[in-house]
Design an enzyme around this catalytic site. Structure first.
Site, short mmCIF file in Angstrom:
data_model
loop_
_atom_site.label_atom_id
_atom_site.label_comp_id
_atom_site.label_asym_id
_atom_site.label_seq_id
_atom_site.Cartn_x
_atom_site.Cartn_y
_atom_site.Cartn_z
N LYS A 1 46.79 6.45 68.32
CA LYS A 1 45.80 5.84 67.46
C LYS A 1 44.41 6.36 67.85
CE LYS A 1 44.51 1.13 66.37
NZ LYS A 1 44.72 -0.28 66.59
N LYS B 1 48.13 -5.39 79.79
CA LYS B 1 46.88 -5.24 80.56
C LYS B 1 47.16 -5.15 82.05
CE LYS B 1 43.43 -5.32 77.63
NZ LYS B 1 42.30 -4.43 77.60
N LYS C 1 38.21 5.88 71.23
CA LYS C 1 37.13 6.49 72.00
C LYS C 1 37.61 6.81 73.41
CE LYS C 1 32.38 5.69 72.09
NZ LYS C 1 31.33 4.83 71.64
#
Ligand code: SF4
Length: 324
Positions: free
Chosen positions: A192, A112, A195
């Site tokens: 993968k 992150k 969205k």
């Protein structure tokens, strides 16, 4: 009583077929064996979101998909994380006993930091503590996870264990309910389905949109011309046949290898099968979408039922910690 299972998902709005095949179908099946709590984890979403203008819509759209797919509010507790504020209380209490070193070592924190270097917030570091609070607040005994998520659950088990050692046996150590989450690649055939990456097909897409999206999919890159023999084993369209057109799969693979079928034709067949298989879901979804109050009622009822468990846990935690 059946064992209790907890699972949370970030509210990402309309779900795609990767979510459906990878998680939602599992959620639906688990309801037969477990007492399930399914949660839209809106507070987690805030660790990487500063614009919240679409948050409520995203929660509603995701829950609509869940319900249309068969997640049953009569059997399961379906709710929004922040609607049970006790989770934040437990998060704070657990944060006092969680060594910082454990949190800094978590691989997702490092990822992150790389992904959002301009927004490395305190919530990102504490993410595993909040995740632990999500699970143990409801004394869930099992969490459905894929093999790759086992380290995440391990930290929750460590925090629960530490609490029990310090303040007496309070929480069950959540066990992994190892579940096979098939990895669904996106239309790019590489990453993968997601969205964010724009390589997805929404579950609730119209048949026309579905066909259009399938047509953009990358196939066997070595098959440049219709007359070139193909390699179905490396083709994502063929992979999707496993779920939507299993009965014709062998035949299509054979035709592809002999160049007896073109990619356009195969994609048309897949889109048709996909639309056929998703029709009942889409009809239910369209019907539910006309009842916005129903979704609100489901979530309010879920929060109320979750809160009954949560309040009891918090009372016990405070007592064991010497706070009351
Ligand atoms: S015919 Fe089908 S399996 Fe073969 S490369 Fe084209 S899309 Fe893939």
């Amino acid at each position: 009583m059946n064992k209790r299972v907890f699972s949370g998902a970030r509210p990402t709005g309309r779900q795609h077929i990767g979510n459906y095949l990878g998680a939602i179908q599992n959620y639906v099946n688990l309801q037969d064996e477990y007492q399930c709590l399914y949660c839209a984890v809106d507070i987690h979403a805030l660790t990487s979101m500063t614009d919240t203008s679409e948050l409520q819509d995203n929660i509603r759209e995701m829950v609509l998909d869940w319900l249309a797919a068969g997640m049953d509010p009569e059997r399961s507790i379906i709710f929004v994380q922040s609607h049970v504020p006790e989770v934040m209380e437990l998060h704070t209490l657990l944060s006092m006993i969680t060594p910082l070193g454990w949190l800094m070592r978590v691989p997702t924190f490092k990822e992150k930091v790389k992904m959002q270097p301009d927004n490395i917030n305190y919530g990102l570091v504490g993410y595993p503590v909040l995740m632990t609070a999500d699970i143990i607040l409801y004394k869930a005994e099992a969490v459905p996870v894929g093999e790759d998520q086992l380290p995440h659950l391990e930290i929750a088990r460590e925090i629960a264990r530490r609490f029990n050692n310090l303040f007496g046996n309070t929480f069950p150590e959540p066990q992994a309910k190892l579940t096979s989450f098939p990895l669904i690649l996106g239309l790019d055939g590489k990453e993968k389905m997601s969205k964010q990456l724009g390589n997805d097909i929404e579950l609730a897409a119209t048949p026309e949109e579905t066909l259009k999206r399938v047509m953009t999919a990358v196939t066997d890159p070595a098959r440049r011309y219709r007359t070139d023999p193909g390699h179905p084993e490396i083709c994502n369209i063929y992979k999707l046949d496993e779920f939507f057109n299993p009965s014709q799969r062998d035949e299509i693979a054979d035709q592809c290898r002999k160049a007896d079928i073109g990619c356009v034709e195969h994609k048309e067949t897949l889109a048709e099968k996909m639309n056929e298989s998703l029709r009942p879901f889409r009809e239910r979804r369209a019907e539910l979408a006309t009842k916005p109050q129903y979704i609100k009622d489901v979530l309010a009822d879920g929060a109320q039922r979750a809160q009954v468990i949560a309040r009891e846990t918090i009372r016990e935690v405070k007592q064991n910690m010497g706070l009351i």
